[in-house]
Design an enzyme around this catalytic site. Structure first.
Site, PDB file in Angstrom:
ATOM      1  N   GLY A  20     -98.472  69.375   2.102  1.00 15.17           N
ATOM      2  CA  GLY A  20     -97.126  69.583   2.662  1.00 15.17           C
ATOM      3  C   GLY A  20     -96.860  68.504   3.835  1.00 15.17           C
ATOM      4  N   ALA A  21     -97.273  67.422   3.724  1.00 20.03           N
ATOM      5  CA  ALA A  21     -97.257  66.406   4.637  1.00 20.03           C
ATOM      6  C   ALA A  21     -96.050  65.478   4.476  1.00 20.03           C
ATOM      7  CB  ALA A  21     -98.366  65.695   4.673  1.00 20.03           C
ATOM      8  N   GLY A  24     -91.676  68.142   8.053  1.00 20.71           N
ATOM      9  CA  GLY A  24     -92.279  69.339   9.096  1.00 20.71           C
ATOM     10  C   GLY A  24     -93.335  68.673   9.731  1.00 20.71           C
ATOM     11  N   GLY A  26     -96.462  69.079   9.066  1.00 17.68           N
ATOM     12  CA  GLY A  26     -97.420  68.143   8.260  1.00 17.68           C
ATOM     13  C   GLY A  26     -97.160  66.908   8.272  1.00 17.68           C
ATOM     14  N   SER A 143    -100.481  81.667  12.288  1.00 14.81           N
ATOM     15  CA  SER A 143     -99.099  82.074  12.885  1.00 14.81           C
ATOM     16  C   SER A 143     -98.995  83.162  13.665  1.00 14.81           C
ATOM     17  CB  SER A 143     -97.909  82.242  11.693  1.00 14.81           C
ATOM     18  OG  SER A 143     -96.816  82.641  12.508  1.00 14.81           O
ATOM     19  N   TYR A 169     -94.322  86.894   4.857  1.00 12.84           N
ATOM     20  CA  TYR A 169     -94.634  86.049   5.526  1.00 12.84           C
ATOM     21  C   TYR A 169     -95.922  86.110   6.415  1.00 12.84           C
ATOM     22  CZ  TYR A 169     -94.897  81.607   8.311  1.00 12.84           C
ATOM     23  OH  TYR A 169     -95.214  80.502   9.156  1.00 12.84           O
TER      24      TYR A 169
END
Ligand SMILES: NC(=O)c1ccc[n+]([C@@H]2O[C@H](COP(=O)([O-])OP(=O)(O)OC[C@H]3O[C@@H](n4cnc5c(N)ncnc54)[C@H](OP(=O)(O)O)[C@@H]3O)[C@@H](O)[C@H]2O)c1
Length: 301
Positions: A20-21, A24, A26, A143, A169
């Site tokens: 997920g780079a 965001g 990442g 998180s 989540y």
């Protein structure tokens, strides 16, 4: 030892995979680690804008790209194969996560609840498949949401009762914590040299980050308005990347540690503590069993 996130030790010769780079937190992990000299393998769901942008900012950046959709075990298997072909991995950062866009219960391509499937079972599967190639560290993206809801391991995918997205989540992040800390325990028991750590970005927004055209400006007008209201209590995703980068490369960090911002939601990257539930070894072992059942992948450390 003190840690200066703006002046990282050289990572020349190291290979870091970041999921997920493409945007965001990442994206900034990739930019910061590339600037420190690491060879960075960015996974995205296809978009390669981030690679062009990093190359324009970091002369000589050593980057590779692999496509990965965490909501599909077939894609995870394919990506793991491509990543294995790229050689040994010093650090795997399981950064990617579904952070929104869900209104009612949805499932992944394999029928898993979408948040838990993408954020917890997906990284479990990817790490298991890549494990023989990993030589240094695995970093999970935890998180503070784990403080807001206790996970129900008997119904982690909320197959029964009223579905709640925020619960989904939080449950997914309990899974991330449980996996990272259980992996640490199993690695230690096996006498492995690989370390498993956790990090969380605090409360990190695109709109508070140093602008990166094509990366930090992709939110809708409504999202940008919401971000403006939240800015006083948040920091940018560039700073959100700091604890993750520290967990990935600080030579003084070690397996089982959890890094986050000093003031919980903002600040410099420091050691922090996971909530008791997801740090509980019984919870970790139970999550591991669930993840193996859900993915059909046995992970022997
Ligand atoms: N920002 C925060 O305040 C905060 C706080 C605590 C934890 N975190 C965690 O930190 C990580 C990064 O958060 P962020 O704020 O950078 O989130 P973000 O801006 O929403 O970015 C999420 C990243 O994950 C990728 N992703 C989402 N679903 C995916 C899927 N099914 N398969 C593969 N990749 C997928 C996205 O790819 P696409 O671009 O293709 O969608 C994107 O690169 C997440 O794990 C998040 O849970 C963030």
């Amino acid at each position: 030892m003190s840690w200066e996130p703006r002046s990282l030790p050289s990572q020349a010769g190291k290979t870091v995979v970041i999921t997920g780079a493409g945007r965001g937190v990442g994206y900034f992990e990739a930019e910061q680690l590339a600037a420190a000299g690491a060879r960075v393998i960015l996974t995205t769901r296809g978009d390669t804008t981030a690679l062009d942008l990093i190359r324009s900012r970091v002369p000589g950046a050593n980057l590779e790209h692999v496509a990965l959709e965490l909501g599909s075990l077939a894609s995870i298997r394919q990506a793991a194969e491509s990543l294995r072909e790229l050689g040994p991995i010093d650090v795997l950062i399981n950064n990617a996560g579904k952070t929104g866009g869900v209104k009612q219960r949805e499932v992944t391509a394999d029928g898993l609840e979408i948040m838990v499937g993408t954020n917890a079972y997906g990284p479990f599967a990817l790490t298991a498949l890549l494990f023989p190639s990993i030589t240094g560290r695995v970093v999970g993206l935890g998180s503070l949401a784990t403080r807001l809801a206790k996970a129900d391991l008997a119904d982690l995918e909320q197959s029964h009762g009223t579905y709640s997205v925020s619960k989904a989540y939080a449950y997914s992040k309990h899974g991330v914590h449980a996996f990272a800390l259980e992996l640490d325990r199993r690695l230690r028991a096996a006498g492995s040299g690989v370390q498993s750590l956790l990090a969380h970005p605090g409360f990190a927004l695109d709109g508070s980050a140093s602008p990166r055209p094509g990366v930090t400006d992709r939110n809708s007008a409504g999202q940008r308005f919401g971000e403006r209201l939240l800015r006083p209590m948040a920091h940018g995703k560039d700073r959100g990347a700091w604890p993750v980068v520290r967990a990935a490369i600080d030579p003084d960090a070690t397996g089982g540690q959890f890094y986050g911002p000093a003031r919980s939601v903002t600040g410099r990257p420091v050691l922090t503590t996971p909530v008791a539930q997801s740090a509980d070894p019984a919870f970790g072992a139970a999550f591991w069993t669930l993840a193996e059942q859900a993915t059909g992948i046995t992970f022997d450390v």
